[in-house]
Design a protein around this motif. Structure first.
Motif, PDB file in Angstrom:
ATOM      1  N   SER A  67       0.851  -1.190   0.000  1.00  0.00           N
ATOM      2  CA  SER A  67       0.000   0.000   0.000  1.00  0.00           C
ATOM      3  C   SER A  67       0.889   1.244   0.000  1.00  0.00           C
ATOM      4  N   VAL A  68       0.551   2.203  -0.848  1.00  0.00           N
ATOM      5  CA  VAL A  68       1.363   3.419  -0.940  1.00  0.00           C
ATOM      6  C   VAL A  68       0.622   4.653  -0.429  1.00  0.00           C
ATOM      7  N   THR A  69      -0.655   4.507  -0.112  1.00  0.00           N
ATOM      8  CA  THR A  69      -1.455   5.582   0.470  1.00  0.00           C
ATOM      9  C   THR A  69      -2.748   4.980   0.998  1.00  0.00           C
ATOM     10  N   ASP A  70      -3.342   5.612   1.997  1.00  0.00           N
ATOM     11  CA  ASP A  70      -4.689   5.182   2.383  1.00  0.00           C
ATOM     12  C   ASP A  70      -5.744   6.192   1.923  1.00  0.00           C
ATOM     13  N   VAL A  71      -5.323   7.182   1.131  1.00  0.00           N
ATOM     14  CA  VAL A  71      -6.237   8.180   0.588  1.00  0.00           C
ATOM     15  C   VAL A  71      -7.011   7.572  -0.585  1.00  0.00           C
ATOM     16  N   ARG A  98     -11.529  10.023   5.437  1.00  0.00           N
ATOM     17  CA  ARG A  98     -11.357  10.917   6.579  1.00  0.00           C
ATOM     18  C   ARG A  98      -9.915  10.819   7.044  1.00  0.00           C
ATOM     19  N   PRO A  99      -9.111  11.862   6.791  1.00  0.00           N
ATOM     20  CA  PRO A  99      -7.674  11.769   7.045  1.00  0.00           C
ATOM     21  C   PRO A  99      -7.362  11.452   8.505  1.00  0.00           C
ATOM     22  N   THR A 100      -6.537  10.440   8.685  1.00  0.00           N
ATOM     23  CA  THR A 100      -5.985  10.158  10.007  1.00  0.00           C
ATOM     24  C   THR A 100      -4.464  10.289   9.974  1.00  0.00           C
ATOM     25  N   ASN A 101      -3.931  10.366   8.747  1.00  0.00           N
ATOM     26  CA  ASN A 101      -2.485  10.506   8.575  1.00  0.00           C
ATOM     27  C   ASN A 101      -2.212  11.625   7.575  1.00  0.00           C
ATOM     28  N   LYS A 102      -1.138  12.358   7.767  1.00  0.00           N
ATOM     29  CA  LYS A 102      -0.719  13.345   6.789  1.00  0.00           C
ATOM     30  C   LYS A 102      -0.039  12.634   5.627  1.00  0.00           C
ATOM     31  N   PRO A 103      -0.247  13.109   4.392  1.00  0.00           N
ATOM     32  CA  PRO A 103       0.426  12.472   3.252  1.00  0.00           C
ATOM     33  C   PRO A 103       1.929  12.332   3.439  1.00  0.00           C
ATOM     34  N   SER A 104       2.536  13.275   4.137  1.00  0.00           N
ATOM     35  CA  SER A 104       3.986  13.235   4.330  1.00  0.00           C
ATOM     36  C   SER A 104       4.425  12.077   5.215  1.00  0.00           C
ATOM     37  N   THR A 105       3.468  11.450   5.935  1.00  0.00           N
ATOM     38  CA  THR A 105       3.844  10.330   6.794  1.00  0.00           C
ATOM     39  C   THR A 105       3.822   9.000   6.054  1.00  0.00           C
ATOM     40  N   PHE A 106       3.280   8.968   4.835  1.00  0.00           N
ATOM     41  CA  PHE A 106       3.286   7.730   4.068  1.00  0.00           C
ATOM     42  C   PHE A 106       4.716   7.384   3.666  1.00  0.00           C
ATOM     43  N   LEU A 107       4.968   6.132   3.400  1.00  0.00           N
ATOM     44  CA  LEU A 107       6.294   5.700   2.996  1.00  0.00           C
ATOM     45  C   LEU A 107       6.825   6.556   1.849  1.00  0.00           C
ATOM     46  N   SER A 108       8.056   6.986   1.970  1.00  0.00           N
ATOM     47  CA  SER A 108       8.705   7.735   0.891  1.00  0.00           C
ATOM     48  C   SER A 108       9.179   6.758  -0.180  1.00  0.00           C
ATOM     49  N   LEU A 109       9.549   7.287  -1.340  1.00  0.00           N
ATOM     50  CA  LEU A 109      10.056   6.434  -2.404  1.00  0.00           C
ATOM     51  C   LEU A 109      11.293   5.651  -1.967  1.00  0.00           C
ATOM     52  N   PRO A 110      12.298   6.263  -1.306  1.00  0.00           N
ATOM     53  CA  PRO A 110      13.438   5.458  -0.852  1.00  0.00           C
ATOM     54  C   PRO A 110      13.050   4.348   0.126  1.00  0.00           C
ATOM     55  N   GLU A 111      12.088   4.632   1.015  1.00  0.00           N
ATOM     56  CA  GLU A 111      11.627   3.590   1.948  1.00  0.00           C
ATOM     57  C   GLU A 111      10.948   2.464   1.184  1.00  0.00           C
ATOM     58  N   ILE A 112      10.139   2.810   0.202  1.00  0.00           N
ATOM     59  CA  ILE A 112       9.469   1.803  -0.625  1.00  0.00           C
ATOM     60  C   ILE A 112      10.497   0.957  -1.362  1.00  0.00           C
ATOM     61  N   GLU A 113      11.525   1.593  -1.888  1.00  0.00           N
ATOM     62  CA  GLU A 113      12.575   0.853  -2.598  1.00  0.00           C
ATOM     63  C   GLU A 113      13.259  -0.154  -1.667  1.00  0.00           C
ATOM     64  N   LYS A 124       6.241 -11.159  -7.140  1.00  0.00           N
ATOM     65  CA  LYS A 124       5.052 -10.410  -7.558  1.00  0.00           C
ATOM     66  C   LYS A 124       4.762  -9.343  -6.510  1.00  0.00           C
ATOM     67  N   ILE A 125       4.588  -8.118  -6.962  1.00  0.00           N
ATOM     68  CA  ILE A 125       4.208  -7.015  -6.085  1.00  0.00           C
ATOM     69  C   ILE A 125       2.954  -6.369  -6.645  1.00  0.00           C
ATOM     70  N   ARG A 126       1.964  -6.202  -5.780  1.00  0.00           N
ATOM     71  CA  ARG A 126       0.755  -5.473  -6.161  1.00  0.00           C
ATOM     72  C   ARG A 126       0.748  -4.146  -5.403  1.00  0.00           C
ATOM     73  N   ILE A 127       0.672  -3.068  -6.143  1.00  0.00           N
ATOM     74  CA  ILE A 127       0.612  -1.732  -5.562  1.00  0.00           C
ATOM     75  C   ILE A 127      -0.856  -1.408  -5.303  1.00  0.00           C
ATOM     76  N   THR A 128      -1.144  -1.022  -4.046  1.00  0.00           N
ATOM     77  CA  THR A 128      -2.520  -0.769  -3.653  1.00  0.00           C
ATOM     78  C   THR A 128      -2.617   0.562  -2.916  1.00  0.00           C
ATOM     79  N   GLY A 129      -3.835   0.889  -2.482  1.00  0.00           N
ATOM     80  CA  GLY A 129      -4.078   2.076  -1.693  1.00  0.00           C
ATOM     81  C   GLY A 129      -4.925   1.705  -0.490  1.00  0.00           C
ATOM     82  N   GLY A 130      -5.902   2.542  -0.159  1.00  0.00           N
ATOM     83  CA  GLY A 130      -6.466   3.664  -0.865  1.00  0.00           C
ATOM     84  C   GLY A 130      -6.462   3.528  -2.379  1.00  0.00           C
ATOM     85  N   GLU A 131      -6.338   4.665  -3.018  1.00  0.00           N
ATOM     86  CA  GLU A 131      -6.239   4.737  -4.467  1.00  0.00           C
ATOM     87  C   GLU A 131      -4.811   5.147  -4.817  1.00  0.00           C
TER      88      GLU A 131
END
Length: 326
Positions: A19-23, A37-52, A65-72
């Motif tokens: 998951s890369v966002t819950d938005v 309904r926001p419970t997290n700021k977008p800036s708190t989601f995993l950054s690209l380096p963390e995802i890598e 196999k990796i599936r990218i999900t959300g949120g959207e």
């Protein structure tokens, strides 16, 4: 390569749902009926380096196999970079989307390395689609599916949550739609979560009724690959499309579990309907932390339960499906 991720029941994990966002910008009745309904700021989601770093650890331990999900997931501006990072490490990069931005962006996603795409379409009737999703975007989503085929996707998976008295009687319409289209239409049983007990009681329907109809019409069960998701897939010689059934309440559903989940906040979830998750964020701050990250995941796997407890009405700590990517 490090040791393959495996739990104490000898299940191996080839498949990561990331998951890369819950938005989310839809208001689906079975997930976010009141909207995001926001419970997290977008800036708190995993950054690209963390995802890598997450991707590198999982690929080193046998995930292909990796599936990218959300949120959207298309709500993230750096989505093409995320797709590219995954494509550099694994052979199959999939994504689940509501299709809102697909007509505009699917070519970019494919160029970045996306190999498979799932689109949520809960009804083929525009009015009912709007009723279920809270958005009058049916034509836009259909245009996105057409565009995905146009840019080279050979098959598209379409997810439809099975809802009694809303779309459960629409099997003939769905079958007609996929007769000459390479679409795998996947009916997903409505799953109980913490925020929708009354809706579950009103609209839950077992996928067994759909399976019985299919088998009576000559549909045949397709063999399953090691990194496939949980769907039972059926084919028919007269149809270009396929039907998938995801039935988490069926006995033995968890026996073939091959997937783990990382939330947009960096928590490892051993099950969609498990506990609060195991925070891995401290191990995602530098490339040289990969051995410790892998060790944390391997240790956590030894506590993975044999199955969920949905049949007992226990959905764990999952408030809604958008919270950890479904």
């Amino acid at each position: 390569m490090a040791q393959q991720f495996e739990d104490r029941f000898h299940r191996k994990f080839y498949y990561l749902r990331l998951s890369v966002t819950d938005v989310c910008n839809f208001k689906c009745t079975y997930c976010l009926p009141h909207g995001y309904r926001p419970t997290n700021k977008p800036s708190t989601f995993l950054s690209l380096p963390e995802i890598e770093r997450v991707i590198a650890a999982f690929s080193d331990c046998g995930t292909d196999k990796i599936r990218i999900t959300g949120g959207e997931p298309s709500m993230r501006r750096d989505l093409p970079e995320i797709i590219h990072a995954a494509a550099n490490r694994v052979s199959e990069v999939a994504m689940t989307t509501n299709g809102y931005r697909m007509a505009r962006d699917v070519a970019t996603w494919r160029e970045a390395g996306l190999t498979r795409i799932n689109v949520s379409v809960d009804s083929l009737d525009p009015r009912q689609f709007a009723q279920i999703t809270g958005e009058n975007r049916f034509a836009q989503v259909m245009a996105g599916i057409d565009q995905a085929f146009a840019v080279g996707f050979e098959q598209i998976k379409v997810n439809s949550v099975l809802l009694k008295d809303l779309n459960s009687q629409d099997l003939p319409k769905f079958l007609a739609w996929i007769k000459d289209r390479p679409i795998q239409l996947r009916f997903i049983e409505l799953m109980q979560t913490g925020e929708m007990d009354s809706l579950f009681t009103k609209h839950h329907q077992s996928g067994v009724s759909i399976r019985n109809q299919l088998m009576a019409q000559g549909w045949q069960l397709k063999a399953r690959k090691a990194n496939d998701g949980p769907a039972q897939v059926f084919t028919h010689p007269d149809y270009l499309g396929e039907i998938g059934l995801i039935m988490p309440y069926e006995k033995g559903f968890c026996a073939s579990c091959n997937r783990l989940r990382i939330s947009a906040l960096g928590k490892l979830h051993l099950c969609l309907f498990g506990d609060q998750g195991i925070d891995l964020r401290d191990y995602l701050q530098a490339d040289n932390q990969k051995p410790e990250l892998i060790e944390q995941i391997q240790q956590a796997l030894q506590s993975k339960a044999q199955g969920h407890y949905l049949h007992l009405g226990d959905s764990g700590a999952t408030p809604h499906l958008a919270s950890i990517g479904g």
